[in-house]
Design an enzyme around this catalytic site. Structure first.
Site, PDB file in Angstrom:
ATOM      1  N   ARG A 193      22.860 -14.293   3.936  1.00  0.00           N
ATOM      2  CA  ARG A 193      22.284 -12.957   3.798  1.00  0.00           C
ATOM      3  C   ARG A 193      23.095 -12.111   2.818  1.00  0.00           C
ATOM      4  NH1 ARG A 193      18.720 -10.409   6.833  1.00  0.00           N
ATOM      5  NH2 ARG A 193      18.889 -11.898   8.531  1.00  0.00           N
TER       6      ARG A 193
ATOM      7  N   SER B  96       0.826  -1.218   0.000  1.00  0.00           N
ATOM      8  CA  SER B  96       0.000   0.000   0.000  1.00  0.00           C
ATOM      9  C   SER B  96       0.859   1.266   0.000  1.00  0.00           C
ATOM     10  CB  SER B  96      -0.990   0.003   1.174  1.00  0.00           C
ATOM     11  OG  SER B  96      -0.347   0.235   2.399  1.00  0.00           O
ATOM     12  N   ASN B  97       2.008   1.228   0.626  1.00  0.00           N
ATOM     13  CA  ASN B  97       2.899   2.396   0.537  1.00  0.00           C
ATOM     14  C   ASN B  97       3.445   2.559  -0.878  1.00  0.00           C
ATOM     15  OD1 ASN B  97       3.386   3.965   3.110  1.00  0.00           O
ATOM     16  ND2 ASN B  97       3.498   1.858   3.876  1.00  0.00           N
TER      17      ASN B  97
ATOM     18  N   ILE C  98      16.227  -7.687   7.189  1.00  0.00           N
ATOM     19  CA  ILE C  98      17.344  -6.903   7.722  1.00  0.00           C
ATOM     20  C   ILE C  98      18.436  -6.905   6.659  1.00  0.00           C
ATOM     21  CG2 ILE C  98      19.152  -6.875   9.479  1.00  0.00           C
ATOM     22  CD1 ILE C  98      17.037  -7.888  11.455  1.00  0.00           C
ATOM     23  N   LEU C  99      18.964  -5.727   6.369  1.00  0.00           N
ATOM     24  CA  LEU C  99      19.953  -5.600   5.294  1.00  0.00           C
ATOM     25  C   LEU C  99      21.368  -5.627   5.872  1.00  0.00           C
ATOM     26  CD1 LEU C  99      17.902  -2.895   3.433  1.00  0.00           C
ATOM     27  CD2 LEU C  99      18.415  -5.197   2.554  1.00  0.00           C
TER      28      LEU C  99
ATOM     29  N   GLU D  27       0.995   7.062   6.864  1.00  0.00           N
ATOM     30  CA  GLU D  27       2.166   6.582   6.098  1.00  0.00           C
ATOM     31  C   GLU D  27       2.017   7.012   4.640  1.00  0.00           C
ATOM     32  OE1 GLU D  27       3.638   2.597   6.731  1.00  0.00           O
ATOM     33  OE2 GLU D  27       2.576   2.424   8.637  1.00  0.00           O
TER      34      GLU D  27
ATOM     35  N   HIS E 255       8.719   3.306   8.899  1.00  0.00           N
ATOM     36  CA  HIS E 255       8.550   2.420  10.057  1.00  0.00           C
ATOM     37  C   HIS E 255       7.276   2.828  10.803  1.00  0.00           C
ATOM     38  CE1 HIS E 255       9.770  -0.343  13.183  1.00  0.00           C
ATOM     39  NE2 HIS E 255       9.402   0.575  14.059  1.00  0.00           N
TER      40      HIS E 255
ATOM     41  N   LEU F 104      19.524  -0.884  13.042  1.00  0.00           N
ATOM     42  CA  LEU F 104      18.136  -1.110  12.625  1.00  0.00           C
ATOM     43  C   LEU F 104      17.200  -0.011  13.147  1.00  0.00           C
ATOM     44  CD1 LEU F 104      16.184  -3.208  11.266  1.00  0.00           C
ATOM     45  CD2 LEU F 104      15.786  -4.077  13.572  1.00  0.00           C
ATOM     46  N   ASP F 105      16.432   0.594  12.234  1.00  0.00           N
ATOM     47  CA  ASP F 105      15.400   1.577  12.585  1.00  0.00           C
ATOM     48  C   ASP F 105      15.946   2.783  13.362  1.00  0.00           C
ATOM     49  OD1 ASP F 105      13.517  -0.082  11.366  1.00  0.00           O
ATOM     50  OD2 ASP F 105      13.023  -1.114  13.238  1.00  0.00           O
TER      51      ASP F 105
HETATM   52  C1  GAR Z   1       3.788  -0.594   6.780  1.00  0.00           C
HETATM   53  O1  GAR Z   1       3.016  -0.320   7.916  1.00  0.00           O
HETATM   54  C2  GAR Z   1       5.243  -0.263   7.045  1.00  0.00           C
HETATM   55  O2  GAR Z   1       5.414   0.864   7.864  1.00  0.00           O
HETATM   56  C3  GAR Z   1       5.707  -1.507   7.743  1.00  0.00           C
HETATM   57  O3  GAR Z   1       5.093  -2.564   7.052  1.00  0.00           O
HETATM   58  C4  GAR Z   1       3.847  -2.103   6.504  1.00  0.00           C
HETATM   59  C5  GAR Z   1       3.847  -2.412   5.036  1.00  0.00           C
HETATM   60  O4  GAR Z   1       2.580  -2.154   4.481  1.00  0.00           O
HETATM   61  N1  GAR Z   1       7.123  -1.623   7.738  1.00  0.00           N
HETATM   62  C6  GAR Z   1       7.828  -2.181   8.711  1.00  0.00           C
HETATM   63  O5  GAR Z   1       7.311  -2.681   9.701  1.00  0.00           O
HETATM   64  C7  GAR Z   1       9.322  -2.162   8.510  1.00  0.00           C
HETATM   65  N2  GAR Z   1       9.984  -2.649   9.660  1.00  0.00           N
HETATM   66  P1  GAR Z   1       2.418  -2.002   2.906  1.00  0.00           P
HETATM   67  O6  GAR Z   1       3.036  -3.254   2.291  1.00  0.00           O
HETATM   68  O7  GAR Z   1       0.941  -1.960   2.707  1.00  0.00           O
HETATM   69  O8  GAR Z   1       3.116  -0.751   2.458  1.00  0.00           O
END
Ligand code: GAR
Length: 207
Positions: free
Chosen positions: A58, A12-13, A85-86, A167, A102, A137-138
């Site tokens: 990885r 969705s993002n 995780i990259l 988001e 995030h 991370l984050d």
């Molecule tokens: C979103 O809420 C994003 O912030 C989160 O996963 C979801 C993806 O939704 N990301 C993380 O948790 C990264 N650690 P989407 O596939 O609908 O964009």
């Protein structure tokens, strides 16, 4: 001047970035089953899949991923629900041109399951953060945050729905700033050229 979007799921993002008219040259997923792949393909955006399970280490997966990204020569690599995780080598390769979204107000609630943990902690404000990706991370420099209220009776689902709407507001804004060359990072703090810092937060007092 294009972006490559990395996804693992719903997308969705990614869709919000496309809806905003941003120049997405490819969408890459580490999971062939990611729903976002079909969404992208339906809009004639090139997609590719690199199943991380096909790689023993990885580092091997990340090297293959980088090679695939570089085929499209993007200016920016955008993590949009990319649940891997990259490795440090990957992060270093895209230093300063790799962003993530995030679902929390960082530095609170790094990692997974952020909405449940926010509810359990009893925080009154929750939200999301767009940040540059660094080795930790984050934890990279914060570009923009959106805050939403936590309401009485919220469940993980109602809170997640309130956050994801924001988001979809802040991620396209952050990516556009980057492509316009407006973002500067100084001692870990991001500023946007020609904007007051108020541009870098949103408070959405919605239901
Ligand atoms: C979103 O809420 C994003 O912030 C989160 O996963 C979801 C993806 O939704 N990301 C993380 O948790 C990264 N650690 P989407 O596939 O609908 O964009």
């Amino acid at each position: 001047m294009s972006i490559v979007v990395l996804i693992s799921g719903r997308g969705s993002n990614m869709q919000a970035l496309l809806d905003a008219g941003l120049p997405v040259s490819a969408v890459i997923s580490n999971r062939g089953a990611a729903k976002g792949l079909a969404l992208a393909a339906a809009q004639a955006v090139p997609t590719s899949v690199l199943e991380h399970r096909d790689y023993a280490r990885r580092e091997d997966f990340d090297a293959a991923l980088a090679a695939e990204i570089d085929r499209f020569g993007p200016r920016l690599v955008v993590l949009a629900g990319f649940m891997r995780i990259l490795s440090p080598a990957f992060v270093a390769r895209y230093a300063g041109r790799l962003v993530n979204i995030h679902p929390s107000l960082l530095p609170a609630f790094t990692g997974l399951d952020t909405h449940r943990r926010a509810l359990e902690a009893g925080v009154k404000l929750h939200g999301c953060t767009v940040h540059f990706v660094t080795a930790e991370l984050d934890h990279g420099p914060i570009v923009i945050q959106a805050a939403v209220p936590v309401r009485a009776g919220d469940t993980v689902e109602t809170l997640a729905a309130r956050v994801i709407r924001q988001e979809h507001v802040v991620y396209p804004r952050a990516v556009r700033w980057f492509l316009e060359g407006r973002l500067a990072v100084e001692r870990g703090v991001v500023r946007v050229a020609d904007h007051a810092t108020e541009a870098q937060w949103v408070f959405a007092d919605e239901a």
